[in-house]
Design a protein around this motif. Structure first.
Motif, PDB file in Angstrom:
ATOM      1  N   GLY A 209       0.775  -1.239   0.000  1.00  0.00           N
ATOM      2  CA  GLY A 209       0.000   0.000   0.000  1.00  0.00           C
ATOM      3  C   GLY A 209       0.803   1.284   0.000  1.00  0.00           C
ATOM      4  N   VAL A 210       2.154   1.183   0.063  1.00  0.00           N
ATOM      5  CA  VAL A 210       2.987   2.394   0.045  1.00  0.00           C
ATOM      6  C   VAL A 210       2.920   3.020  -1.356  1.00  0.00           C
ATOM      7  N   ASP A 211       2.902   4.364  -1.428  1.00  0.00           N
ATOM      8  CA  ASP A 211       2.761   5.034  -2.728  1.00  0.00           C
ATOM      9  C   ASP A 211       4.095   5.161  -3.472  1.00  0.00           C
ATOM     10  N   LEU A 212       5.146   5.542  -2.751  1.00  0.00           N
ATOM     11  CA  LEU A 212       6.438   5.781  -3.399  1.00  0.00           C
ATOM     12  C   LEU A 212       7.547   5.099  -2.595  1.00  0.00           C
ATOM     13  N   VAL A 213       8.501   4.500  -3.301  1.00  0.00           N
ATOM     14  CA  VAL A 213       9.641   3.865  -2.638  1.00  0.00           C
ATOM     15  C   VAL A 213      10.901   4.599  -3.069  1.00  0.00           C
ATOM     16  N   VAL A 214      11.791   4.863  -2.115  1.00  0.00           N
ATOM     17  CA  VAL A 214      13.097   5.457  -2.472  1.00  0.00           C
ATOM     18  C   VAL A 214      14.206   4.528  -1.997  1.00  0.00           C
ATOM     19  N   HIS A 215      15.345   4.625  -2.694  1.00  0.00           N
ATOM     20  CA  HIS A 215      16.532   3.849  -2.306  1.00  0.00           C
ATOM     21  C   HIS A 215      17.757   4.720  -2.354  1.00  0.00           C
ATOM     22  N   SER A 216      18.657   4.492  -1.423  1.00  0.00           N
ATOM     23  CA  SER A 216      20.028   4.891  -1.647  1.00  0.00           C
ATOM     24  C   SER A 216      20.636   3.718  -2.407  1.00  0.00           C
ATOM     25  N   ALA A 217      20.830   3.891  -3.722  1.00  0.00           N
ATOM     26  CA  ALA A 217      21.415   2.809  -4.529  1.00  0.00           C
ATOM     27  C   ALA A 217      22.911   2.691  -4.264  1.00  0.00           C
ATOM     28  N   SER A 218      23.446   3.653  -3.478  1.00  0.00           N
ATOM     29  CA  SER A 218      24.853   3.593  -3.047  1.00  0.00           C
ATOM     30  C   SER A 218      25.095   2.378  -2.159  1.00  0.00           C
ATOM     31  N   LYS A 219      24.013   1.760  -1.659  1.00  0.00           N
ATOM     32  CA  LYS A 219      24.149   0.672  -0.685  1.00  0.00           C
ATOM     33  C   LYS A 219      24.141  -0.684  -1.417  1.00  0.00           C
ATOM     34  N   TYR A 220      23.195  -1.566  -1.068  1.00  0.00           N
ATOM     35  CA  TYR A 220      23.248  -2.930  -1.619  1.00  0.00           C
ATOM     36  C   TYR A 220      23.040  -2.982  -3.136  1.00  0.00           C
ATOM     37  N   LEU A 221      22.241  -2.068  -3.706  1.00  0.00           N
ATOM     38  CA  LEU A 221      21.963  -2.164  -5.146  1.00  0.00           C
ATOM     39  C   LEU A 221      23.268  -2.028  -5.935  1.00  0.00           C
ATOM     40  N   GLY A 222      24.074  -1.026  -5.577  1.00  0.00           N
ATOM     41  CA  GLY A 222      25.393  -0.873  -6.211  1.00  0.00           C
ATOM     42  C   GLY A 222      26.315  -1.998  -5.727  1.00  0.00           C
ATOM     43  N   GLY A 223      26.424  -2.112  -4.414  1.00  0.00           N
ATOM     44  CA  GLY A 223      27.067  -3.267  -3.800  1.00  0.00           C
ATOM     45  C   GLY A 223      28.583  -3.302  -3.782  1.00  0.00           C
ATOM     46  N   HIS A 224      29.247  -2.307  -4.363  1.00  0.00           N
ATOM     47  CA  HIS A 224      30.708  -2.357  -4.426  1.00  0.00           C
ATOM     48  C   HIS A 224      31.363  -1.102  -3.866  1.00  0.00           C
ATOM     49  N   SER A 225      30.592  -0.257  -3.191  1.00  0.00           N
ATOM     50  CA  SER A 225      31.116   0.973  -2.582  1.00  0.00           C
ATOM     51  C   SER A 225      31.862   1.850  -3.587  1.00  0.00           C
ATOM     52  N   ASP A 226      31.398   1.852  -4.830  1.00  0.00           N
ATOM     53  CA  ASP A 226      32.045   2.716  -5.825  1.00  0.00           C
ATOM     54  C   ASP A 226      31.049   3.637  -6.533  1.00  0.00           C
ATOM     55  N   VAL A 227      29.828   3.713  -6.037  1.00  0.00           N
ATOM     56  CA  VAL A 227      28.798   4.539  -6.678  1.00  0.00           C
ATOM     57  C   VAL A 227      27.995   5.263  -5.603  1.00  0.00           C
ATOM     58  N   VAL A 228      27.678   6.532  -5.848  1.00  0.00           N
ATOM     59  CA  VAL A 228      26.664   7.223  -5.040  1.00  0.00           C
ATOM     60  C   VAL A 228      25.495   7.472  -5.975  1.00  0.00           C
ATOM     61  N   ALA A 229      24.320   6.939  -5.616  1.00  0.00           N
ATOM     62  CA  ALA A 229      23.168   7.024  -6.519  1.00  0.00           C
ATOM     63  C   ALA A 229      21.889   6.775  -5.743  1.00  0.00           C
ATOM     64  N   GLY A 230      20.769   7.106  -6.374  1.00  0.00           N
ATOM     65  CA  GLY A 230      19.474   6.851  -5.741  1.00  0.00           C
ATOM     66  C   GLY A 230      18.441   6.507  -6.787  1.00  0.00           C
ATOM     67  N   VAL A 231      17.270   6.119  -6.325  1.00  0.00           N
ATOM     68  CA  VAL A 231      16.188   5.805  -7.259  1.00  0.00           C
ATOM     69  C   VAL A 231      14.853   5.935  -6.524  1.00  0.00           C
ATOM     70  N   VAL A 232      13.848   6.412  -7.259  1.00  0.00           N
ATOM     71  CA  VAL A 232      12.477   6.505  -6.741  1.00  0.00           C
ATOM     72  C   VAL A 232      11.625   5.596  -7.618  1.00  0.00           C
ATOM     73  N   ALA A 233      10.764   4.780  -7.019  1.00  0.00           N
ATOM     74  CA  ALA A 233       9.883   3.905  -7.808  1.00  0.00           C
ATOM     75  C   ALA A 233       8.441   4.100  -7.368  1.00  0.00           C
ATOM     76  N   GLY A 234       7.525   3.962  -8.330  1.00  0.00           N
ATOM     77  CA  GLY A 234       6.111   4.130  -7.983  1.00  0.00           C
ATOM     78  C   GLY A 234       5.242   4.196  -9.223  1.00  0.00           C
ATOM     79  N   PRO A 235       4.011   4.669  -9.065  1.00  0.00           N
ATOM     80  CA  PRO A 235       3.091   4.734 -10.215  1.00  0.00           C
ATOM     81  C   PRO A 235       3.430   5.906 -11.138  1.00  0.00           C
ATOM     82  N   HIS A 236       3.050   5.775 -12.410  1.00  0.00           N
ATOM     83  CA  HIS A 236       3.276   6.869 -13.365  1.00  0.00           C
ATOM     84  C   HIS A 236       2.708   8.187 -12.863  1.00  0.00           C
ATOM     85  N   ALA A 237       1.530   8.104 -12.232  1.00  0.00           N
ATOM     86  CA  ALA A 237       0.862   9.345 -11.826  1.00  0.00           C
ATOM     87  C   ALA A 237       1.769  10.184 -10.923  1.00  0.00           C
TER      88      ALA A 237
END
Ligand code: PLP
Length: 411
Positions: A209-237
């Motif tokens: 039921g959450v509307d928007l999800v955010v990540h620090s992609a600098s963490k597990y998504l990147g996984g190699h401590s060589d990137v600072v990045a983020g991402v927002v996911a959710g509905p088009h609206a």
């Protein structure tokens, strides 16, 4: 006129919805003309057109394709598509950092005079945004203990946004997502959750039921401590609205090279996370049995209502947790300085084990009610368990606990 690329739907690579995440992550993007197995890095700021007509059709949105890399870049779009698929979201927007994702997503929901309800002990720079930046625009934030569902729900009427971090990244408190999002919907409150700890492999907040999800992609998504990045996911609206204004004017875009590194990191996310989670559990369980340790805060080792929430919302754990070392600051200092494998550092989610003592700084960022809203104990020590052998890590902790003991004043 808004350039069409800012409203453009993130194109999904040809993947089957039936694939499991690890299959999907090894087939991560449409291949180019030469069929490289690894998608190329489109390291370009702009894309050119063969004719007036082609440019006109693209700018008018008739023919979707890249125009300028702040709006749309194929390498970045491939990463966005992966995250959207993993989160079960319609679309996603990658950003220059986790804080860029958080600030643009939050700003996209708020107007002057609005009120936010935020969990206590939230990530310190998010806390700073709520207590120092947003008040400039007449936006007030109430911080409420997120583990107290009734209190959190009671604060929702009249708010515009509820900000969740489950678990909180220093004290590891979990929120009851379904109870909170149900109440939020009744009161017209948008919910946003920082899912960096669990990754979409272990928690899918949109399905609760959450509307928007955010990540620090600098963490597990990147996984190699060589990137600072983020991402927002959710509905088009919601994401398209953010793209059209906050994203385009604040300009916190992800670079193509970092998009490439993130795609590379994502391919091994399932195996890294599985190994690190198991090692983290081994280390946390050992720590819990040590007489000098007052408490271990690990969502998978929680009891009572926190354990129920973990069972309900998470498919697995990650390898970040904290513990409290009794005996005072000299013991904490002696322990930290004696560690050899755990490196002293602020971030987490990479391949290496890290230790972060809350007393050093982030524990009490300035704010009018900082002591109450950010009540992180000064003897709290956060550990990130990497890919080292867990027995080596336990041996390191054992010798450091002995050294901490020796550093205490003798009676
Ligand atoms: C839980 C959490 N959220 C957000 C952030 C911010 O991410 P970034 O450093 O990528 O801006 C961090 C960074 O440590 C974090 O720990």
């Amino acid at each position: 006129m808004t350039p069409p690329e800012q409203n453009e739907n993130t194109p999904l690579p040809p993947a089957s919805a039936a694939w499991s995440p690890s299959t999907r992550l090894t087939h991560d993007a449409a291949q180019g003309a030469h069929q490289p197995v690894v998608p190329p890095i489109y390291q370009t700021s702009l894309f050119t057109f063969a004719s007036y007509e082609e440019m006109e059709q693209t700018v008018s949105g008739e023919q979707p394709r890249s125009i300028y890399s702040r709006g749309h870049n194929p390498t970045v779009a491939a990463f966005e598509a992966q995250v959207a698929a993993l989160e079960g979201a319609e679309t996603a927007r990658a950003t220059a950092s986790g804080m860029a994702a958080i600030s643009m997503a939050v700003l996209s929901q708020l107007r002057a005079g609005d009120r936010v309800v935020c969990v206590r002990d939230v990530y310190p720079d998010a806390y700073k945004m709520f207590t120092q930046l947003l008040p400039r625009f007449g936006i007030h934030t109430d911080f409420v203990d997120g583990s107290d569902t009734d209190a959190f729900i009671a604060a929702l009427p009249g708010a515009r946004l509820a900000y969740l971090e489950s678990p909180t990244s220093l004290t590891f408190q979990l929120q009851d997502l379904e109870a909170i999002t149900r109440a939020a919907r009744q009161h017209g409150v948008t919910t946003l959750l920082d899912n960096s700890w669990a990754t979409p492999l272990h928690q899918r907040p949109l399905s609760h039921g959450v509307d928007l999800v955010v990540h620090s992609a600098s963490k597990y998504l990147g996984g190699h401590s060589d990137v600072v990045a983020g991402v927002v996911a959710g509905p088009h609206a919601l994401i398209d609205r953010m793209n059209a204004l906050e994203y385009s004017v604040l300009g916190g875009k992800l670079s193509p090279l970092e998009g490439f590194l993130l795609l590379r990191g994502l391919r091994t996310l399932p195996v890294r996370l599985a190994q690190q989670a198991a090692a983290g559990m081994q280390v946390a369980t050992w720590l819990r049995a040590q007489p000098q340790v007052l408490a271990v805060h690990h969502p998978a080792l929680a009891s009572g209502i926190q354990a129920e929430r973990f069972q309900r919302y998470f498919r697995g754990t990650s390898s970040l947790f904290s513990f409290r070392l009794g005996g005072g600051p000299l013991r904490v200092r002696g322990f930290i300085n004696a560690l050899k494998l755990f490196q002293l550092g602020v971030s987490w989610g990479g391949y290496e084990s890290l230790v972060y003592p809350a007393a050093i700084g982030h524990s009490a960022p300035p704010g009018p009610n900082a002591q109450r809203d950010f009540a992180v104990p000064t003897d709290l020590i956060r550990l990130h368990v990497g890919l080292e052998d867990p027995q080596d890590l336990i041996n390191d902790l054992q010798q450091a606990l002995d050294a901490g003991e020796a550093a205490m004043p003798q009676p």
